[in-house]
Motif scaffolding. Structure first.
Motif, short mmCIF file in Angstrom:
data_model
loop_
_atom_site.label_atom_id
_atom_site.label_comp_id
_atom_site.label_asym_id
_atom_site.label_seq_id
_atom_site.Cartn_x
_atom_site.Cartn_y
_atom_site.Cartn_z
N SER A 96 0.83 -1.19 0.00
CA SER A 96 0.00 0.00 0.00
C SER A 96 0.87 1.25 0.00
N TRP A 97 0.45 2.25 -0.80
CA TRP A 97 1.19 3.51 -0.88
C TRP A 97 0.24 4.62 -1.31
N SER A 98 0.03 5.61 -0.45
CA SER A 98 -0.83 6.77 -0.77
C SER A 98 -2.21 6.32 -1.25
N ASN A 99 -2.82 5.35 -0.55
CA ASN A 99 -4.14 4.80 -0.85
C ASN A 99 -4.19 4.03 -2.17
N LEU A 100 -3.04 3.69 -2.72
CA LEU A 100 -2.95 2.87 -3.91
C LEU A 100 -2.15 1.61 -3.61
N LEU A 101 -2.17 0.66 -4.55
CA LEU A 101 -1.28 -0.49 -4.48
C LEU A 101 -0.08 -0.20 -5.38
N ARG A 102 1.10 -0.51 -4.88
CA ARG A 102 2.33 -0.17 -5.60
C ARG A 102 3.29 -1.35 -5.60
N ARG A 103 4.02 -1.50 -6.69
CA ARG A 103 5.13 -2.45 -6.74
C ARG A 103 6.26 -1.82 -7.53
N SER A 112 -8.22 0.92 -12.00
CA SER A 112 -7.32 1.37 -13.06
C SER A 112 -5.90 1.44 -12.51
N GLY A 113 -4.94 1.55 -13.41
CA GLY A 113 -3.56 1.60 -12.98
C GLY A 113 -2.70 2.36 -13.97
N VAL A 114 -1.43 2.51 -13.62
CA VAL A 114 -0.49 3.21 -14.49
C VAL A 114 0.89 2.60 -14.30
N VAL A 115 1.65 2.56 -15.40
CA VAL A 115 3.04 2.11 -15.36
C VAL A 115 3.92 3.33 -15.56
N LEU A 116 4.86 3.55 -14.65
CA LEU A 116 5.73 4.72 -14.69
C LEU A 116 7.19 4.26 -14.79
N ARG A 168 -3.40 -3.45 4.98
CA ARG A 168 -3.29 -3.28 3.54
C ARG A 168 -4.58 -3.70 2.84
N PRO A 169 -4.87 -3.12 1.67
CA PRO A 169 -6.03 -3.58 0.88
C PRO A 169 -5.80 -5.00 0.36
N SER A 170 -6.90 -5.67 0.01
CA SER A 170 -6.82 -6.98 -0.63
C SER A 170 -8.11 -7.24 -1.39
N TRP A 171 -8.04 -8.21 -2.29
CA TRP A 171 -9.17 -8.51 -3.18
C TRP A 171 -9.42 -10.00 -3.18
N SER A 172 -10.70 -10.39 -3.24
CA SER A 172 -11.07 -11.79 -3.12
C SER A 172 -10.94 -12.58 -4.41
N LEU A 176 1.42 1.37 -10.35
CA LEU A 176 0.45 1.83 -9.36
C LEU A 176 -0.94 1.38 -9.79
N VAL A 177 -1.75 0.91 -8.82
CA VAL A 177 -3.11 0.43 -9.10
C VAL A 177 -4.06 0.98 -8.06
N ASN A 178 -5.22 1.45 -8.50
CA ASN A 178 -6.31 1.84 -7.60
C ASN A 178 -7.32 0.69 -7.60
N PRO A 179 -7.50 -0.02 -6.48
CA PRO A 179 -8.32 -1.24 -6.48
C PRO A 179 -9.77 -0.97 -6.85
N PRO A 180 -10.48 -1.99 -7.36
CA PRO A 180 -11.92 -1.84 -7.64
C PRO A 180 -12.68 -1.44 -6.37
N GLY A 181 -13.66 -0.54 -6.53
CA GLY A 181 -14.47 -0.12 -5.41
C GLY A 181 -13.92 1.04 -4.62
#
Length: 225
Positions: free
Chosen positions: A35-42, A84-88, A211-215, A50-55
């Motif tokens: 988790s990073w700044s309310n997003l998922l990051r790797r 949605s997400g973005v590659v930087l 951390r966020p997670s998805w089923s 960076l990814v903003n999870p569904p919902g």
């Protein structure tokens, strides 16, 4: 997280019209998803995903340093809609460790079950539940119980998304925010029109210390009887 059955495709890709993202090489991953700044990051050796999870609500974040998008644009901030997400490309500095409190990893699990009425409502444990099922059945809908668990979390919100299959596509029909119990559980009973296929997923949006997670998806097939 791929099971080996995932794929990426795009229509109309030609040499004269080719998305440059297909040629991006981020290199090797340098850490796990977090988790990073309310997003998922790797992070990767050549950039960051960076990814903003569904919902989740739309998020705008300021980048600690200018970076390049897959299309070559230089950006200092990004705005991501839900799912949605973005590659930087480039280096995205980590925040100092004294400003980034540790967050516990979570795991969201989900179960769905069509509620079947029986002759004795007491055997279901609730006459009201049986009556609700009967009304739904005559209206060509079926009651479906959605329940799950977010392991290691004691508070926060789970967003249940319901999608219906039609015209060769899955379309979002319902989004339900549910509060998590202190035991990490959530449950909801909903009525869905019969004669269709649905898939349901649950997204734990994360909370302080978690951390966020998805089923993942659970498919529900409803047929009127």
């Amino acid at each position: 997280i791929s099971t080996g059955n995932d794929a990426v495709s795009s229509q109309g890709q030609m040499p004269a019209s080719f998305w440059p993202g297909f040629e991006v090489n981020l290199g090797e991953a340098t850490d796990a998803r977090h988790s990073w700044s309310n997003l998922l990051r790797r992070n990767f050796s050549g950039g960051t995903a960076l990814v903003n999870p569904p919902g989740s609500p739309a998020q705008t974040v300021q980048l600690p340093a200018p970076m390049h998008t897959a299309g070559g644009a230089i950006v200092t901030s990004v705005t991501l809609a839900p799912a949605s997400g973005v590659v930087l490309l480039g280096a995205l500095p980590e925040a100092p460790t004294d400003q980034a409190p540790a967050e516990a990893a979570t795991q969201t699990t989900l179960e769905t079950r069509v509620v079947r009425a029986r002759g004795n409502a007491g055997r279901r444990g609730s006459a009201a539940l049986a009556a609700r099922f009967t009304r739904a059945r005559h209206g060509r809908t079926l009651s479906t119980r959605v329940a799950g668990l977010v392991r290691h979390a004691t508070h926060g919100t789970v967003v249940v998304a319901v999608e219906r299959f039609g015209r060769r596509h899955w379309r979002l029909t319902r989004r339900l925010p549910l509060r998590l119990s202190s035991a990490g559980r959530f449950v909801h009973l909903m009525s869905l029109p019969a004669g269709a296929n649905y898939r349901v997923s649950a997204t734990y949006t994360g909370a302080s210390g978690y951390r966020p997670s998805w089923s993942g998806f659970r498919v529900v097939s409803l047929r009127a009887r």
